[in-house]
Scaffold this active site. Structure first.
Site, PDB file in Angstrom:
ATOM      1  N   GLY A 109      40.872  39.984  34.988  1.00 49.93           N
ATOM      2  CA  GLY A 109      41.200  38.597  35.305  1.00 49.93           C
ATOM      3  C   GLY A 109      39.940  37.757  35.348  1.00 49.93           C
ATOM      4  CB  SER A 110      36.557  38.488  36.678  1.00 46.77           C
ATOM      5  OG  SER A 110      37.014  38.920  37.927  1.00 46.77           O
ATOM      6  CE1 TYR A 136      38.474  37.478  44.905  1.00 49.72           C
ATOM      7  CE2 TYR A 136      39.109  37.575  42.612  1.00 49.72           C
ATOM      8  CZ  TYR A 136      38.319  38.016  43.647  1.00 49.72           C
ATOM      9  OH  TYR A 136      37.367  38.999  43.428  1.00 49.72           O
ATOM     10  CG  ASP A 238      44.842  33.523  37.691  1.00 48.30           C
ATOM     11  OD1 ASP A 238      45.421  34.561  37.333  1.00 48.30           O
ATOM     12  OD2 ASP A 238      43.746  33.532  38.293  1.00 48.30           O
ATOM     13  CD  GLU A 239      52.446  33.602  35.523  1.00 46.80           C
ATOM     14  OE1 GLU A 239      53.144  34.622  35.616  1.00 46.80           O
ATOM     15  OE2 GLU A 239      52.764  32.517  36.062  1.00 46.80           O
ATOM     16  CB  VAL A 240      45.360  37.583  37.004  1.00 49.00           C
ATOM     17  CG1 VAL A 240      44.712  38.905  37.389  1.00 49.00           C
ATOM     18  CG2 VAL A 240      44.653  36.969  35.794  1.00 49.00           C
ATOM     19  CE  LYS A 241      47.167  40.010  44.661  1.00 43.98           C
ATOM     20  NZ  LYS A 241      46.220  39.696  45.711  1.00 43.98           N
ATOM     21  CB  THR A 295      30.404  46.128  23.516  1.00 39.42           C
ATOM     22  OG1 THR A 295      29.145  45.477  23.598  1.00 39.42           O
ATOM     23  CG2 THR A 295      30.393  47.148  22.389  1.00 39.42           C
TER      24      THR A 295
HETATM   25  N1  PMP Z   1      43.193  35.946  39.294  1.00 40.26           N
HETATM   26  C1  PMP Z   1      43.933  36.286  40.349  1.00 40.26           C
HETATM   27  C2  PMP Z   1      45.103  35.424  40.715  1.00 40.26           C
HETATM   28  C3  PMP Z   1      43.624  37.413  41.112  1.00 40.26           C
HETATM   29  O1  PMP Z   1      44.363  37.728  42.182  1.00 40.26           O
HETATM   30  C4  PMP Z   1      42.505  38.184  40.744  1.00 40.26           C
HETATM   31  C5  PMP Z   1      42.077  39.407  41.543  1.00 40.26           C
HETATM   32  N2  PMP Z   1      42.404  39.435  42.846  1.00 40.26           N
HETATM   33  C6  PMP Z   1      41.767  37.799  39.626  1.00 40.26           C
HETATM   34  C7  PMP Z   1      42.135  36.689  38.918  1.00 40.26           C
HETATM   35  C8  PMP Z   1      40.575  38.597  39.190  1.00 40.26           C
HETATM   36  O2  PMP Z   1      40.999  39.772  38.606  1.00 40.26           O
HETATM   37  P1  PMP Z   1      39.986  41.003  38.413  1.00 40.26           P
HETATM   38  O3  PMP Z   1      39.514  41.404  39.770  1.00 40.26           O
HETATM   39  O4  PMP Z   1      40.815  42.044  37.739  1.00 40.26           O
HETATM   40  O5  PMP Z   1      38.895  40.535  37.557  1.00 40.26           O
END
Ligand code: PMP
Length: 438
Positions: A109-110, A136, A238-241, A295
Site C-alpha cells: 500500500g505504501s 494511514y 485507498d482500498e488497501v485495507k 526491481t
Molecule cells: N493504506 C491503508 C488504508 C492502510 O491501512 C495501510 C496499512 N495499514 C496502507 C495503506 C499501507 O500498506 P502497507 O503497510 O502494506 O504498505
C-alpha cells in the site's frame, strides 16, 4: 515467552515491529496460525487483512507453484510477463468506470500511495493534496507525506498536504453532526489562503482503518466527491485495507455510492504475498516511463497469487459471505459484549469490525490500557487480534474472508471472556509493559 521470540530479539531489528504480545508462529492453515509452542491460534487479524483468504490457501499456493516451475522472470520493468498482464486485465474489469484506464503494480500500500501522490502532482501540475487527519496511507517517506495518522512521523508530511478531519460519529454522538462539522472544516480551509485549483487530489479511506475503524456517515463521502468534481480534484480511494470484498461489497467505496478516479489496492490483494495496484485513467497513469519502479515490481509469482485471490473471491462468493458472516458477527458482538461497561461501540461493515473501548460510557474516555490488556488476554486464550485508533482503543477485527460462522463464534467467545477478565482486574498491566503497540 517462546524460544523463537527470544531468538528473534537477538537477530532482528525492532524498527518494523508493532507488537502487542509475544507471538511467534511456525505455520498456519485457513483461519488458524500455529504457535511455536504448538498452540492453535484463531486469527481475527489475518496479518492486518493481508491474508485475505486465510493462510496457505490452496489456490494461492498452486498459482504460485505453477509460476515457479517455469518462471517468466522476476519483474515487469524490462519485459512483459503474462501473470502481470492477466492481473491488470482483471483489475480493469472490476474497477469503476472512471478509473478504467491503466494499472501500475507494486509491493505494498505504501509504494502504491507514494506513487499516486507523486503522480497526481506531476500529471496535473497542481501541488497540493488533501487527506484526512488520522489517515494511514503508508510508511515510506512519500506515503507518510500524505498521511495524517499520529503514529507516522509528522515531519515527513508534504508541505503541500492539507489535512481535514474525518467525521467521528461516536465521538460526536450523532453521524449528522460529525458530517456537518467535518464538511465545515473543509470549507474553512478554502475560505483562507488556499484555492481549490491548487489541489491535485483528495486521498480518502472509504472507512478510516488505522485511525480507529471509523465508518463515515451515510452522505459524507458523496459530499466529498461533489466537492472534488466541482474543482476538478482527483478522487483517490485507498482500498488497501478494506477493499476486495472485506466490507461485504467488492469495493468499500460502493457503500457511499461514489466513483473514485483512482483506486489503490494492497494488503489482501496478494493473499499473503506482497502485491499492490493502482488503477486509474490512462492519461494520468501513463505519465512517463521510469517514473516509479522497483526491481521486483510486477513479479509474476506475486501477480499470479493476486489473480488467484480475485478469482477465488468471485468463484466462492466471498463478497456475499463477508456480508453475511460480518452481520452475524456484528449482531453476536452487540448482544454478547455490547452491554459491557468497557465497550463504547461495536461498528463496521462486513468483516471490517471495530470495538471501541472506553473507561466511561458517558464521556467516552478512551480505555487505552484496557485495550492493550484485552488483546493480550485474548492471545493467552487463543485468539489473535490487534487494536487501532488515534487513541489506541479500538479492537480491530479483519479475519480471513473465508471465516466460518463456527470460527466466528469461537473468536467472539474469547473476546467476551477477555473483556470480562480485564473488567474483573484479572489481567495485570505488567504483562503489556514490553508491548507498546501503537
Ligand atoms: N493504506 C491503508 C488504508 C492502510 O491501512 C495501510 C496499512 N495499514 C496502507 C495503506 C499501507 O500498506 P502497507 O503497510 O502494506 O504498505
Amino acid at each position: 515467552m517462546s524460544d523463537l521470540y527470544q531468538r528473534e530479539t537477538k537477530c532482528i531489528s525492532n524498527m518494523a515491529q508493532l507488537r502487542f504480545f509475544p507471538q511467534a508462529v511456525i505455520g498456519g492453515k485457513g483461519s488458524y496460525l500455529t504457535g511455536d509452542d504448538g498452540r492453535r491460534l484463531l486469527d481475527f487479524s489475518a496479518s492486518w487483512g493481508a491474508a485475505s483468504l486465510g493462510h496457505a490457501h490452496p489456490h494461492v499456493r498452486d498459482a504460485v507453484a505453477r509460476v515457479l516451475t517455469d518462471q517468466a522472470g522476476a519483474s515487469y520493468l524490462s519485459s512483459a510477463n503474462e501473470p502481470s498482464v492477466l492481473l491488470a486485465e482483471k483489475l480493469l474489469s472490476i474497477a469503476p468506470g472512471r478509473a478504467r484506464g491503466r494499472v501500475w503494480l507494486g509491493h505494498s500500500g505504501s509504494d502504491a500511495n507514494e506513487t499516486v501522490a507523486r503522480m497526481v502532482v506531476a500529471a496535473t501540475g497542481r501541488r497540493r493534496i488533501l487527506a484526512f487527519q488520522g489517515a494511514y496511507h503508508g510508511g515510506t517517506v512519500g506515503s507518510m507525506a500524505v498521511s495524517g495518522h499520529p503514529a507516522l512521523q509528522a515531519g515527513a508530511r508534504s508541505s503541500g498536504l492539507i489535512l481535514v478531519p474525518y467525521p467521528n460519529s461516536y465521538a460526536t454522538g450523532k453521524p449528522a453532526i460529525a458530517s456537518a462539522a467535518a464538511l465545515a472544516s473543509l470549507k474553512e480551509v478554502f475560505s483562507k489562503d488556499v484555492r481549490p485549483e491548487e489541489v491535485a487530489a483528495f486521498f480518502i479511506e472509504p472507512l478510516q482503518g488505522d485511525g480507529g475503524l471509523l465508518v463515515p456517515p451515510p452522505d459524507f463521502l458523496a459530499e466529498i466527491e461533489k466537492f472534488c468534481r466541482q474543482h476538478e480534484i482527483l478522487l483517490v480511494c485507498d482500498e488497501v485495507k478494506f477493499g476486495l470484498g472485506r466490507t461485504g461489497l467488492l469495493h468499500a467505496f460502493e457503500h457511499s455510492g461514489i466513483e473514485p478516479d483512482i483506486v489503490v489496492f494492497g494488503k489482501g490483494l496478494g493473499g499473503g504475498l506482497p502485491m499492490s495496484a493502482i488503477v486509474g485513467p490512462q492519461p494520468i497513469m501513463n505519465h512517463s516511463p521510469t517514473f516509479s519502479y522497483q526491481t521486483l515490481h510486477g513479479n509474476p509469482a506475486c501477480a499470479a497469487a493476486a489473480l488467484a485471490v480475485l478469482e477465488t473471491i468471485e468463484r466462492d462468493g466471498l463478497v456475499k459471505r463477508s456480508a453475511e458472516v460480518g452481520s452475524y458477527m456484528m449482531e453476536s458482538l452487540s448482544s454478547r459484549v455490547g452491554g459491557l461497561s468497557l465497550v463504547g461501540e461495536v461498528r463496521g461493515k462486513g468483516l471490517a469490525i471495530g470495538i471501541e473501548l472506553v473507561s466511561d460510557r458517558v464521556n467516552r474516555a478512551p480505555a487505552k490500557l484496557q485495550t492493550a490488556l484485552t488483546v493480550y488476554r485474548a492471545f493467552q486464550l487463543g485468539l489473535v487480534l490487534y487494536y487501532v485508533g488515534a487513541n489506541s482503543n479500538v479492537l480491530e477485527l479483519t479475519p480471513p474472508l473465508t471465516l466460518s460462522k463456527g470460527e466466528a463464534d469461537d473468536g467472539i467467545a474469547i473476546i467476551s471472556q477477555a473483556l470480562q477478565d480485564v473488567i474483573d482486574g484479572k489481567v495485570t498491566k505488567e504483562l503489556v509493559s514490553q508491548f507498546a503497540g501503537w
